[in-house]
Design a protein around this motif. Structure first.
Motif, PDB file in Angstrom:
ATOM      1  N   LEU A 166      -7.408   4.026  -0.589  1.00  0.00           N
ATOM      2  CA  LEU A 166      -6.177   4.598  -1.122  1.00  0.00           C
ATOM      3  C   LEU A 166      -6.305   6.102  -1.308  1.00  0.00           C
ATOM      4  CD1 LEU A 166      -3.332   4.135  -2.320  1.00  0.00           C
ATOM      5  CD2 LEU A 166      -4.437   3.795  -4.538  1.00  0.00           C
ATOM      6  N   TYR A 167      -7.462   6.546  -1.775  1.00  0.00           N
ATOM      7  CA  TYR A 167      -7.708   7.968  -2.018  1.00  0.00           C
ATOM      8  C   TYR A 167      -7.475   8.759  -0.725  1.00  0.00           C
ATOM      9  CZ  TYR A 167      -9.926  11.567  -5.015  1.00  0.00           C
ATOM     10  OH  TYR A 167     -10.176  12.665  -5.817  1.00  0.00           O
TER      11      TYR A 167
ATOM     12  N   GLU B 214       0.832  -1.202   0.000  1.00  0.00           N
ATOM     13  CA  GLU B 214       0.000   0.000   0.000  1.00  0.00           C
ATOM     14  C   GLU B 214       0.865   1.250   0.000  1.00  0.00           C
ATOM     15  OE1 GLU B 214      -4.073   1.681   2.157  1.00  0.00           O
ATOM     16  OE2 GLU B 214      -3.140  -0.176   2.851  1.00  0.00           O
ATOM     17  N   GLU B 215       2.012   1.197   0.650  1.00  0.00           N
ATOM     18  CA  GLU B 215       2.936   2.329   0.651  1.00  0.00           C
ATOM     19  C   GLU B 215       3.425   2.611  -0.770  1.00  0.00           C
ATOM     20  OE1 GLU B 215       3.089  -0.257   2.682  1.00  0.00           O
ATOM     21  OE2 GLU B 215       2.561   0.717   4.603  1.00  0.00           O
ATOM     22  N   GLU B 216       3.732   1.539  -1.505  1.00  0.00           N
ATOM     23  CA  GLU B 216       4.151   1.701  -2.897  1.00  0.00           C
ATOM     24  C   GLU B 216       3.024   2.267  -3.742  1.00  0.00           C
ATOM     25  OE1 GLU B 216       7.396  -1.822  -3.714  1.00  0.00           O
ATOM     26  OE2 GLU B 216       5.297  -2.407  -3.450  1.00  0.00           O
ATOM     27  N   ALA B 217       1.800   1.850  -3.460  1.00  0.00           N
ATOM     28  CA  ALA B 217       0.646   2.333  -4.217  1.00  0.00           C
ATOM     29  C   ALA B 217       0.467   3.834  -4.035  1.00  0.00           C
ATOM     30  CB  ALA B 217      -0.612   1.595  -3.786  1.00  0.00           C
ATOM     31  N   VAL B 218       0.597   4.307  -2.796  1.00  0.00           N
ATOM     32  CA  VAL B 218       0.470   5.741  -2.523  1.00  0.00           C
ATOM     33  C   VAL B 218       1.543   6.520  -3.284  1.00  0.00           C
ATOM     34  CG1 VAL B 218       0.670   7.533  -0.751  1.00  0.00           C
ATOM     35  CG2 VAL B 218      -0.624   5.456  -0.272  1.00  0.00           C
ATOM     36  N   ALA B 219       2.767   6.015  -3.254  1.00  0.00           N
ATOM     37  CA  ALA B 219       3.872   6.691  -3.935  1.00  0.00           C
ATOM     38  C   ALA B 219       3.646   6.723  -5.442  1.00  0.00           C
ATOM     39  CB  ALA B 219       5.188   5.991  -3.604  1.00  0.00           C
ATOM     40  N   LYS B 220       3.175   5.617  -6.011  1.00  0.00           N
ATOM     41  CA  LYS B 220       2.919   5.549  -7.443  1.00  0.00           C
ATOM     42  C   LYS B 220       1.824   6.529  -7.855  1.00  0.00           C
ATOM     43  CE  LYS B 220       4.258   0.709  -8.306  1.00  0.00           C
ATOM     44  NZ  LYS B 220       5.053   0.892  -9.542  1.00  0.00           N
ATOM     45  N   VAL B 221       0.742   6.561  -7.073  1.00  0.00           N
ATOM     46  CA  VAL B 221      -0.357   7.477  -7.370  1.00  0.00           C
ATOM     47  C   VAL B 221       0.116   8.919  -7.341  1.00  0.00           C
ATOM     48  CG1 VAL B 221      -2.486   8.454  -6.403  1.00  0.00           C
ATOM     49  CG2 VAL B 221      -2.277   5.996  -6.696  1.00  0.00           C
ATOM     50  N   ASP B 222       0.865   9.272  -6.313  1.00  0.00           N
ATOM     51  CA  ASP B 222       1.298  10.661  -6.178  1.00  0.00           C
ATOM     52  C   ASP B 222       2.234  11.069  -7.307  1.00  0.00           C
ATOM     53  OD1 ASP B 222       1.197  13.102  -4.592  1.00  0.00           O
ATOM     54  OD2 ASP B 222       3.331  12.747  -4.221  1.00  0.00           O
TER      55      ASP B 222
ATOM     56  N   PHE C  14      -6.829  -2.029  -2.141  1.00  0.00           N
ATOM     57  CA  PHE C  14      -6.370  -0.692  -1.762  1.00  0.00           C
ATOM     58  C   PHE C  14      -7.294   0.390  -2.310  1.00  0.00           C
ATOM     59  CE2 PHE C  14      -1.779  -2.507  -2.016  1.00  0.00           C
ATOM     60  CZ  PHE C  14      -1.984  -3.197  -0.828  1.00  0.00           C
ATOM     61  N   ARG C  15      -7.811   0.189  -3.528  1.00  0.00           N
ATOM     62  CA  ARG C  15      -8.612   1.235  -4.166  1.00  0.00           C
ATOM     63  C   ARG C  15     -10.040   1.296  -3.656  1.00  0.00           C
ATOM     64  NH1 ARG C  15      -9.916   1.208  -9.431  1.00  0.00           N
ATOM     65  NH2 ARG C  15      -9.530  -1.005  -9.790  1.00  0.00           N
ATOM     66  N   SER C  16     -10.609   0.172  -3.261  1.00  0.00           N
ATOM     67  CA  SER C  16     -12.029   0.148  -2.908  1.00  0.00           C
ATOM     68  C   SER C  16     -12.305   0.956  -1.647  1.00  0.00           C
ATOM     69  CB  SER C  16     -12.501  -1.295  -2.710  1.00  0.00           C
ATOM     70  OG  SER C  16     -11.849  -1.881  -1.611  1.00  0.00           O
TER      71      SER C  16
ATOM     72  N   VAL D  40      -2.851   3.620 -11.927  1.00  0.00           N
ATOM     73  CA  VAL D  40      -3.899   3.375 -10.921  1.00  0.00           C
ATOM     74  C   VAL D  40      -4.539   2.008 -11.105  1.00  0.00           C
ATOM     75  CG1 VAL D  40      -6.183   4.112 -10.138  1.00  0.00           C
ATOM     76  CG2 VAL D  40      -4.388   5.790 -10.482  1.00  0.00           C
ATOM     77  N   PHE D  41      -4.822   1.624 -12.333  1.00  0.00           N
ATOM     78  CA  PHE D  41      -5.517   0.359 -12.539  1.00  0.00           C
ATOM     79  C   PHE D  41      -4.596  -0.863 -12.400  1.00  0.00           C
ATOM     80  CE2 PHE D  41      -8.821   2.999 -14.748  1.00  0.00           C
ATOM     81  CZ  PHE D  41      -9.823   2.712 -13.837  1.00  0.00           C
TER      82      PHE D  41
END
Length: 565
Positions: free
Chosen positions: A442-443, A211-219, A436-438, A429-430
């Motif tokens: 994540l938002y 989830e930490e990687e997901a936040v970084a990727k999104v930003d 994480f997204r639901s 994102v996809f």
């Protein structure tokens, strides 16, 4: 008397089609072209007419420098044409921006017409043997077809889409012979045939990550998408025009842009006066020291604009969907601005349409996201065949074909963009796990970790509670209050005014609007293009429906009146 409406747009056609009905045009030898362009980014546009080719692009491109090549003499326009001619699919996949256009290869006699990855710039086409038309304006196309005695017919299926979903589910228009070029596609026309090819498809194939990687990727991906958009304004010296509301999507566009140094913003908002969208957006703009312009919708003048909107949006969606957005743009000096920066379908992208994983990744099905359940239509399941699962079907239909159809209206005044619809952001994102997204998980974490002050303001979706997990209890309280208010209104047969656009309440209290709706209905329901079954359906929607359903009926009537009188 029909209102005079100036349409921005362009049309190209085979040379055996006369287009003098549109006005002054260009004879390019192998084809003819008419244009009345917005011209926001003239150095991004392409118009070449050489011995071996005609090349045209309308819109804007972020990565022009990536196409410079020796064969193009180091020039963007010539390099673009060289690249397209070599390998169209690869060429379009590499492009970033919002664009549509065509390429005529004089050696082969083939025409390649195209739209961008997500159809920010919509394109339509007509092909019949050696006659063809490509354009971003259906109204232009019908005028040309009529002037050339080309037979065209009412599309009953498209009318049914409008009376149930409120937007198109496929390439249909209300004119059977005219088709929309779907997102991420190009069409090659030649030798009396037309071949469609898809060069890009949005995919939600998950990749393993924390989830930490997901936040970084999104930003990282979001900031790059914001940079692209706002730098395009700067390149041409425009002030930034950014939507703002009580939601999260437009807020994060404006907030992140400000954080990156794009502070010269004009924030625009529109809703019922005194509603959360006004209160929240006004406070954010004040604290960021942005210019701010709010249009209250209580006068409901925008509900009279049925013919204007269906002409501007090519009849692609319910006319009242944009509410006061078109009137606001019409009222301001849009010469100051390049792109209208929106938060288009951000919630559906960064979060999810559905909370059940199996359903989200399951087989696409029809029947969801309709504006109305009043009429029972059975549509062909083949509509869903090109979408890998339910989420992607919803993104393409409810998101792009439905919500994003308002871009066609806005593009008569400004260009449009949303960082959430940036191609590379979508791919990022996809790829993030559904878990994480639901549920906005994540938002909300992204905001908390990267832009915590953005959560100091209420969220309209949560009834004004702040978008923080610690405020979930307040969200539940506000939701309970809202449900209770709805129950009371239902019990005492009162119209609920607690929304951004309480159209039913406004309509009930405005006799002038009621008379206008009734007059428009009575003037056009007798159009002979309708068979008795569809005429009955329109009547049911108008006489038994909510105000939104009445607007759906008027949209169909207005579209028929545009082309079949």
């Amino acid at each position: 008397m029909r209102e005079k409406i100036e349409l921005k747009g362009w049309l190209a056609a085979s040379r055996n089609m006369k287009i003098t009905c549109l006005g002054e045009y260009m004879d390019l030898g192998v084809c003819v072209q008419y244009q009345n362009l917005l011209n926001k980014f003239p150095q991004d546009q392409i118009f070449l007419s050489y011995v071996d080719q005609v090349c045209f692009l309308d819109g804007y491109v972020y990565n022009k420098e990536e196409f410079l090549c020796p064969e193009g003499f180091g020039q963007w326009q010539e390099s673009f044409a060289c690249s397209l001619r070599k390998d169209p699919a690869s060429h379009f996949r590499r492009l970033r921006g919002a664009f549509c256009g065509y390429f005529y290869d004089k050696e082969t006699g083939r025409v390649t017409a195209y739209t961008d990855h997500v159809s920010n710039k919509a394109l339509y086409y007509y092909v019949d043997g050696d006659r063809w038309i490509v354009s971003d304006c259906v109204y232009y196309m019908v005028q040309v077809m009529h002037a050339n005695s080309v037979a065209y017919h009412w599309n009953r299926k498209a009318a049914q889409y409008m009376l149930s979903y409120g937007y198109m589910l496929d390439d249909s228009t209300l004119v059977e012979e005219i088709h929309r070029l779907l997102p991420g596609c190009f069409i090659t026309i030649g030798n009396g045939c037309a071949a469609l090819e898809r060069y890009y498809t949005i995919s939600n194939q998950e990749q393993p990550m924390s989830e930490e990687e997901a936040v970084a990727k999104v930003d990282s991906a979001f900031r790059e998408a914001v940079r692209r958009e706002f730098e395009k304004d700067r390149e041409y010296g425009y002030q930034h025009l950014a939507d703002l509301s009580g939601g999260l999507d437009s807020r994060m566009v404006s907030w992140v842009a400000h954080d990156m140094g794009y502070v010269d913003q004009m924030n625009i908002a529109y809703s019922r006066s005194g509603y959360l969208d006004e209160k929240i957006s006004r406070r954010i703009a004040y604290d960021l020291r942005h210019e701010y312009l709010f249009k209250q919708l209580d006068d409901i003048r925008w509900m009279y604009d049925v013919e204007r909107i269906v002409r501007q949006n090519n009849g692609a969606a319910l006319y009242s969907g944009i509410t006061g957005g078109e009137r606001l743009l019409r009222a301001i000096n849009t010469d100051r601005f390049g792109i209208e920066h929106t938060g288009m379908i951000g919630d559906a992208v960064l979060s999810t349409f559905y909370q059940d994983r199996s359903f989200n990744y399951g087989k696409p099905q029809l029947g969801l996201h309709r504006y109305s359940e009043r009429l029972a239509y059975d549509f062909d399941e083949a509509i869903t065949k090109d979408c890998q699962n339910q989420e992607m079907f919803a993104i393409y239909t409810r998101g792009i074909m439905g919500a994003q159809s308002s871009y066609m209206i806005r593009q008569h005044y400004v260009e449009t963009a949303s960082p959430f619809m940036d191609v590379d952001f979508l791919d990022t994102v996809f790829s993030i796990p559904f878990t994480f997204r639901s549920g906005h998980r994540l938002y909300l974490r992204w905001i908390k970790e990267k832009y915590p002050k953005a959560s100091d303001y209420g969220w309209e979706k949560w009834g004004g509670a702040k978008p923080r997990e610690s405020h979930v209890i307040w969200r539940k309280v506000r939701t309970t209050e809202k449900l209770a208010e709805q129950a009371v209104c239902s019990l005492f047969h009162r119209k609920n005014r607690n929304s951004m656009n309480p159209v039913d309440a406004w309509y009930e209290g405005d006799m002038e609007l009621q008379r206008y709706f009734a007059s428009y209905y009575e003037s056009h329901i007798g159009n002979p293009v309708f068979d008795e079954a569809i005429r009955k359906d329109i009547s049911v929607m108008f006489h038994q429906g909510t105000v939104t359903e009445k607007c759906m009926a008027l949209t169909v009537l207005a579209e028929a009146n545009q082309y079949f009188v």
